[in-house]
Write a protein that holds these residues in place. Structure first.
Motif: not given
Length: 277
Positions: A82, A84, A150-155
């Motif tokens: 994703g 970001g 896909a998102d900030n937390s997973s990155r």
């Protein structure tokens, strides 16, 4: 008073039950492996730690970690890229010091200031930031890259030192980056669910005064379930860690190469249903 003590003990046991360093991937975070089947034990080091990588009370991927060499053996995750920003905060795994410590990854200074531990305690069985200072020709190379999430937390969850190795800087910024950003996009066309295992073969060289191993090879195996779920496809890559070159190969060829490099029983990275040809 007795009731209060029992409640404290009960709460403590529940908290420990959610520990991030686990005894079994299959029991704790099997969702990151195709058909809930981790790689076989051929890759297992002498002093392993199985980590269900936990951030903000959620598991984002799984890592088999080598406590002695202070590098990951592999990280397993679902490919869900994703847009970001790339995070900058590096964290460590508290429970590599023991199960009494927090189950979520944390920054070194938080552990030092709020949990009364020293950097020396943290660094006994894992790499710390100072190990990666003043590198020459090497980068902090992610196994599980932040851009595959896909998102900030997973990155952000990928920015743990238990997910990186000393990687040749030309490879990291060149052919390996091309694999992560270009090859994966092309190869995953039509994939509904993509399981990835990325690993590092221990080498003969070390950084940080012999504390952290420099891998001889980096590799990745991919198993993809197509839209219907019935059709499967697979592929792999492998690279020597002193050359800016990545070879795209069938999954079975990667497993054969790893079997030879590790010198043990045959390596199996996925459930047998994942195609090897």
């Amino acid at each position: 008073m007795l009731l209060l003590l029992l409640l404290q003990i009960s709460g403590s046991c529940l908290w420990l039950g959610h520990s991030e360093v686990v005894t079994s991937f299959e029991d704790s975070c099997p969702q990151f492996f195709f058909k809930e089947t981790p790689p076989n034990e051929t890759l297992e080091p002498n002093s392993p730690a199985r980590i269900c990588q936990r951030y903000k009370n959620k598991y984002y991927f799984a890592t088999l970690y080598d406590r002695d060499r202070r590098i990951p053996v592999y990280s397993a995750y679902l490919y869900q890229p994703g847009s970001g920003k790339r995070p900058k905060t590096w964290m460590v795994e508290p429970q590599l010091m023991g199960s009494v410590y927090p189950s979520a990854m944390m920054r070194e200074w938080v552990l030092e200031n709020y949990y009364n531990v020293t950097l020396g305690q943290i660094s006994k069985s894992q790499a710390v930031l100072v190990d990666y200072k003043n590198l020459t020709g090497l980068n902090r190379g992610h196994l599980n890259p932040s851009g595959h999430h896909a998102d900030n937390s997973s990155r952000t969850a990928t920015f743990t030192l238990t997910n990186i190795v000393p990687q040749n800087e030309k490879l990291n910024g060149g052919a390996w980056k091309n694999y992560e950003q270009q090859i994966m996009i092309k190869k995953t066309q039509g994939c509904a669910t993509t399981y990835v295992v990325v690993g590092a073969v221990p080498g003969n060289d070390y950084i940080a005064g012999g504390r952290v191993n420099k891998p001889s090879h980096l590799w990745a195996g991919v198993c993809c379930e197509m839209g219907s779920g019935a059709e499967l496809k697979a592929w792999a890559v492998i690279a020597e860690n002193d050359r800016n070159d990545v070879q795209l190969v069938p999954l079975g060829e990667l497993e054969e190469a790893l079997t030879e490099l590790y010198g043990g029983d045959r390596v199996s990275l996925f459930d047998r249903d994942c195609p090897r040809g």
